[in-house]
Structures are given as C-alpha cells and as structure tokens.
Scaffold this active site. Structure first.
Site, PDB file in Angstrom:
ATOM      1  N   GLY A  18      42.782  19.704  46.186  1.00 52.91           N
ATOM      2  CA  GLY A  18      41.403  20.720  45.336  1.00 52.91           C
ATOM      3  C   GLY A  18      41.408  20.602  44.112  1.00 52.91           C
ATOM      4  O   GLY A  18      42.360  20.315  43.561  1.00 52.91           O
ATOM      5  N   PHE A  19      41.140  20.862  43.255  1.00 46.18           N
ATOM      6  CA  PHE A  19      41.534  21.203  41.527  1.00 46.18           C
ATOM      7  C   PHE A  19      41.973  22.461  41.766  1.00 46.18           C
ATOM      8  O   PHE A  19      43.544  22.347  40.874  1.00 46.18           O
ATOM      9  CB  PHE A  19      39.821  21.888  40.984  1.00 46.18           C
ATOM     10  CG  PHE A  19      39.829  22.570  39.584  1.00 46.18           C
ATOM     11  CD1 PHE A  19      40.818  21.907  38.535  1.00 46.18           C
ATOM     12  CD2 PHE A  19      39.080  23.495  39.740  1.00 46.18           C
ATOM     13  CE1 PHE A  19      40.805  22.666  36.898  1.00 46.18           C
ATOM     14  CE2 PHE A  19      38.747  23.754  37.746  1.00 46.18           C
ATOM     15  CZ  PHE A  19      39.851  23.918  37.250  1.00 46.18           C
ATOM     16  N   TYR A 161      26.493  31.243  48.401  1.00 40.21           N
ATOM     17  CA  TYR A 161      29.014  30.898  48.284  1.00 40.21           C
ATOM     18  C   TYR A 161      29.097  31.810  48.276  1.00 40.21           C
ATOM     19  O   TYR A 161      30.180  32.585  48.757  1.00 40.21           O
ATOM     20  CB  TYR A 161      28.283  29.839  47.150  1.00 40.21           C
ATOM     21  CG  TYR A 161      29.783  29.733  46.656  1.00 40.21           C
ATOM     22  CD1 TYR A 161      30.548  30.040  47.720  1.00 40.21           C
ATOM     23  CD2 TYR A 161      29.933  30.126  45.189  1.00 40.21           C
ATOM     24  CE1 TYR A 161      32.041  29.314  47.214  1.00 40.21           C
ATOM     25  CE2 TYR A 161      31.113  30.524  45.155  1.00 40.21           C
ATOM     26  CZ  TYR A 161      32.312  29.954  45.608  1.00 40.21           C
ATOM     27  OH  TYR A 161      33.561  29.943  44.978  1.00 40.21           O
ATOM     28  N   LYS A 165      32.215  34.666  50.396  1.00 41.93           N
ATOM     29  CA  LYS A 165      33.523  35.124  49.502  1.00 41.93           C
ATOM     30  C   LYS A 165      33.423  36.734  49.294  1.00 41.93           C
ATOM     31  O   LYS A 165      34.216  36.816  50.269  1.00 41.93           O
ATOM     32  CB  LYS A 165      33.104  34.858  47.636  1.00 41.93           C
ATOM     33  CG  LYS A 165      33.034  32.966  47.103  1.00 41.93           C
ATOM     34  CD  LYS A 165      34.601  32.666  47.900  1.00 41.93           C
ATOM     35  CE  LYS A 165      35.107  31.329  47.503  1.00 41.93           C
ATOM     36  NZ  LYS A 165      36.577  30.985  48.172  1.00 41.93           N
TER      37      LYS A 165
HETATM   38  N1  LIG Z   1      36.866  26.686  40.081  1.00 42.75           N
HETATM   39  C1  LIG Z   1      36.354  27.877  40.031  1.00 42.75           C
HETATM   40  O1  LIG Z   1      36.046  27.743  38.706  1.00 42.75           O
HETATM   41  C2  LIG Z   1      36.383  28.663  41.268  1.00 42.75           C
HETATM   42  C3  LIG Z   1      36.022  30.603  40.819  1.00 42.75           C
HETATM   43  C4  LIG Z   1      35.997  30.400  41.443  1.00 42.75           C
HETATM   44  C5  LIG Z   1      36.259  31.464  42.868  1.00 42.75           C
HETATM   45  N2  LIG Z   1      36.780  30.089  43.151  1.00 42.75           N
HETATM   46  C6  LIG Z   1      38.033  29.500  44.734  1.00 42.75           C
HETATM   47  O2  LIG Z   1      38.849  28.780  43.992  1.00 42.75           O
HETATM   48  C7  LIG Z   1      39.108  28.090  45.958  1.00 42.75           C
HETATM   49  C8  LIG Z   1      39.341  26.246  44.867  1.00 42.75           C
HETATM   50  O3  LIG Z   1      38.149  26.019  44.338  1.00 42.75           O
HETATM   51  P1  LIG Z   1      38.372  24.168  43.892  1.00 42.75           P
HETATM   52  O4  LIG Z   1      37.376  24.953  41.891  1.00 42.75           O
HETATM   53  O5  LIG Z   1      39.808  23.655  43.455  1.00 42.75           O
HETATM   54  O6  LIG Z   1      37.205  23.941  44.302  1.00 42.75           O
HETATM   55  P2  LIG Z   1      37.714  22.385  45.154  1.00 42.75           P
HETATM   56  O7  LIG Z   1      36.141  21.994  44.994  1.00 42.75           O
HETATM   57  O8  LIG Z   1      38.373  21.536  44.053  1.00 42.75           O
HETATM   58  O9  LIG Z   1      38.804  22.770  46.261  1.00 42.75           O
HETATM   59  C9  LIG Z   1      38.125  23.249  47.295  1.00 42.75           C
HETATM   60  C10 LIG Z   1      39.643  22.148  48.306  1.00 42.75           C
HETATM   61  O10 LIG Z   1      39.059  22.526  50.007  1.00 42.75           O
HETATM   62  C11 LIG Z   1      38.989  22.111  50.777  1.00 42.75           C
HETATM   63  N3  LIG Z   1      38.669  22.025  52.077  1.00 42.75           N
HETATM   64  C12 LIG Z   1      36.881  22.674  51.571  1.00 42.75           C
HETATM   65  N4  LIG Z   1      36.751  23.146  52.902  1.00 42.75           N
HETATM   66  C13 LIG Z   1      37.427  22.409  53.904  1.00 42.75           C
HETATM   67  C14 LIG Z   1      37.981  22.818  55.529  1.00 42.75           C
HETATM   68  N5  LIG Z   1      37.187  23.123  55.642  1.00 42.75           N
HETATM   69  N6  LIG Z   1      39.631  22.679  55.680  1.00 42.75           N
HETATM   70  C15 LIG Z   1      40.812  22.200  54.806  1.00 42.75           C
HETATM   71  N7  LIG Z   1      39.997  21.976  53.259  1.00 42.75           N
HETATM   72  C16 LIG Z   1      39.138  22.048  53.287  1.00 42.75           C
HETATM   73  C17 LIG Z   1      38.388  20.307  49.856  1.00 42.75           C
HETATM   74  O11 LIG Z   1      38.673  19.192  50.357  1.00 42.75           O
HETATM   75  C18 LIG Z   1      39.161  21.011  48.646  1.00 42.75           C
HETATM   76  O12 LIG Z   1      40.256  19.647  47.933  1.00 42.75           O
HETATM   77  C19 LIG Z   1      37.745  27.954  46.252  1.00 42.75           C
HETATM   78  O13 LIG Z   1      37.934  29.056  47.328  1.00 42.75           O
HETATM   79  C20 LIG Z   1      36.627  27.798  45.104  1.00 42.75           C
HETATM   80  O14 LIG Z   1      35.559  29.296  45.671  1.00 42.75           O
HETATM   81  C21 LIG Z   1      37.161  28.984  42.821  1.00 42.75           C
END
Ligand SMILES: NC(=O)c1ccc[n+]([C@@H]2O[C@H](COP(=O)([O-])OP(=O)(O)OC[C@H]3O[C@@H](n4cnc5c(N)ncnc54)[C@H](O)[C@@H]3O)[C@@H](O)[C@H]2O)c1
Length: 325
Positions: A18-19, A161, A165
């Site tokens: 992911g990101f 969501y 969390k």
């Molecule tokens: N990006 C933000 O601004 C932000 C802010 C607050 C919290 N978060 C948290 O950070 C984490 C990463 O976020 P992100 O922005 O990189 O999102 P993202 O969607 O790019 O990355 C999440 C990754 O998890 C994988 N995934 C989802 N469900 C899965 C499963 N059941 N089994 C295996 N892999 C799975 C997805 O394929 C994806 O690649 C998340 O937990 C999100 O809640 C992100």
C-alpha cells in the site's frame, strides 16, 4: 546482509504494497533491516498501483513478499512463524471512510478480525519484541477539543472505519494486559506523498490539476486536515518500532492543519495550474478538522515532522508526473 542477517533484523510489515507500506519497506531496507511483507493486493483501488509501488523492493535480497490475506488465520500464522520477526508493523486495513459507511461488514472483517488473527499469532510465536498497530486520527471523530491529545476518550467516531480502528486499539490493550505483548498504537493523520493512495484529496486534486479535471470542493472549503508528509510519518514509525513501551497510543501528525482552500492554493502554486472548482456536498462521515497534539511523540520518540507542506506537496506532484501521467 541477507547471508548474515539474524532474526534481530527482521521486520514483518502487513499492508506492505500500500501507500505507507511500500514507503516503509524501502526505508527499512535502506536502514539495513530484513523485511518480510504481507499484502493481499485488494481492489479498494487499482491493484496494479500496488504492484508498481512494491516493485522497487522486489529485487532486494533482504525483501520477501507474501501474497496473503490476514483474514486467513492459518496462512498468516505459518507466514509469521517462518518470518520469525523481531518487530511487526501492522498497516493492512481497508481505509476508506466513505466506503466503510456503505459496507461496514467488510471493514469489521479486514480491520478487526484480521488484526486479531495477527495478535493471536504474535502471542503464539511469543518472542516478537515490539508490535506497532497503525491507527488513525479518525478515532477522534469531531472532538471539538483541539489539538487532539491521546488522553481524549475517542469514543465518538463518525465512520465505521474509525470505529474499527479504535476497536483494535482496545484489543491491543487487552493483548498487552493478558500476554505482556508490547504494542504501540500510532495514530496517523492525513498522510500524503509518493505512492499516495488515490482516493485521498491531495492525490485527487493533483490529478485534476495536471489532467484538466474538475476539483470537487466539499462544503465551503473550510474543513481542515493535518496533512503529514509520508517521509515524516515513516521516520516516526521506525522510531516507535525500536522502542517497546508496553502499551502506548501516540499521535503522528503535522500539528499544522490546512483548510481545503489553503491546500488548493498550495497545489495551484506547485503545479502552476489554476483550478477548475465545483462545489460538492460534504460527506456526513467527514470530520470538520483534524489536528494532532504531538507533544507525546516529541517526548517519547524525539520525533517531530520536518517537511513543510509546500515541499511535501511538490514531491507528491513530481511523483505523480513521473508515475501517473
Ligand atoms: N494514509 C493515511 O492518511 C492514513 C491515515 C490514518 C491511518 N492510516 C492507516 O495506515 C494504514 C495504511 O494505509 P495506506 O494509506 O497505506 O492504505 P493502502 O490502502 O494504500 O494500504 C493498505 C494495504 O493493506 C492491504 N490489505 C488490506 N486488507 C488486507 C488483508 N485483509 N490482508 C492483507 N492485506 C490487506 C491492501 O492491499 C493495501 O495494500 C492503514 O491501516 C490505514 O488505516 C492511513
């Protein structure tokens, strides 16, 4: 380092494609760790983006990718036993506030059940030194008492969501209490930068500006977000990973909220393009303002963000031009 590396060096990262996960994997490899990454490449957004994001790590002998779903308990347990990590950073989750309102069961399955599968396995394996659970500012809901501190009740999330969390933070405490596991919950705030998730405003607006699209502006443009550059978030994450605290909750935010209108001005300046704006109705699950108090992160981790928003957004724009046009 692969030959000599011991388990001391191994970090298991869920959600690695992911990101945030892809940026974290590269930073950990750069810092000399061995990284075992888990991802199911779900279709919340184009899985091809995730393939491209993790591609730079694949050639590294210290990186291993396991394509699996954290909801599959047996497969996850086998993977974790084989990786035998010293540290775990748990990022895998469904992370779209609006979609969660429409489809809460999927969020419960992936975010809560998946996390408990992981905690159960870590408990079983028994010798993981520290686990980071990546949580979110969305746990604070519309708490008017800003900037938000970790001591707030955080019991009024607006989206399912945010509820998932917060629930996992509470489970994390129970695992710490009953099994002595070290778990730190990091509350990320509006992360942006290279490999940006495509359903987030900085990405959508960069795309609109660079491709002649329309900028959809929610409400009066007064909503504020504590946009935090991904490089800063990751530096804080690695600092937290190496410091087991028993159980802790720590905000990682920028501490400088920007209104949507201010964000647009920054992106217009960075791209040199004037926006074509259309008003859009605000989502009820969208909060008025996110604003992190980061004194705890400063005190416990010695962390604070260092990237000014104009510089970070310029990096997002450059990355977008190189990878998405
Ligand atoms: N990006 C933000 O601004 C932000 C802010 C607050 C919290 N978060 C948290 O950070 C984490 C990463 O976020 P992100 O922005 O990189 O999102 P993202 O969607 O790019 O990355 C999440 C990754 O998890 C994988 N995934 C989802 N469900 C899965 C499963 N059941 N089994 C295996 N892999 C799975 C997805 O394929 C994806 O690649 C998340 O937990 C999100 O809640 C992100």
């Amino acid at each position: 380092m692969n030959q000599q590396s011991s388990r001391k060096d191994t970090v298991l990262v869920t959600g690695v494609a992911g990101f945030v996960g892809s940026n974290l994997a590269l930073a950990l490899l750069e810092a000399g760790y061995r990284v075992v990454g888990i991802d199911n490449f779900d279709d919340t957004y184009d899985p091809a983006f995730k393939e491209a994001q993790i591609a730079p790590a694949l050639g590294n002998p210290d990186f291993e990718l396991m394509r699996l779903d954290i909801r599959e308990k047996a497969a996850l347990a086998a993977a974790l036993r084989r990786a035998h990590p010293r540290f775990v950073v748990h990022l895998a989750a469904k992370a779209d506030t609006r979609l969660a309102v429409a489809d809460p069961h999927t969020y419960v399955d992936n975010n809560i059940t998946g996390s408990i599968n992981l905690f159960e396995t870590i408990r079983d394996v028994g010798d993981v030194e520290n686990t980071l659970y990546v949580s979110s500012s969305s746990v604070y809901g519309n708490d008017p008492d800003i900037p938000w501190r970790e001591s707030a009740a955080a019991d009024r999330p607006l989206s399912p969501y945010g509820a998932t969390k917060r629930a996992v933070e509470l489970f994390a405490h129970a695992y710490h209490h009953n099994f002595g596991m070290n778990i730190t919950c990091l509350r990320y705030f509006n992360v942006y930068g290279e490999n940006n998730r495509p359903n987030m405003v900085p990405y959508k607006w960069t795309k609109a500006l660079l491709t002649g699209g329309v900028i959809e502006l929610s409400g009066a443009g007064t909503r504020k977000r504590d946009y935090t550059y991904v490089g800063d978030t990751i530096r804080g994450t690695i600092l937290a990973m190496t410091k087991p605290f028993g159980y802790e909750v720590i905000n990682l935010g920028n501490n400088r909220p920007l209104s949507l209108t201010e964000l647009l001005a920054v992106l217009e300046k960075v791209t040199g393009v004037k926006a074509n704006v259309e008003a859009r109705e605000s989502s009820k699950a969208s909060v008025e303002e996110t604003y992190a108090d980061i004194s705890k992160a400063k005190e416990l981790l010695g962390w604070e963000p260092v990237t000014p928003v104009e510089e970070g957004m310029a990096r997002l724009v450059e990355w977008f031009k190189a990878n998405r046009l």
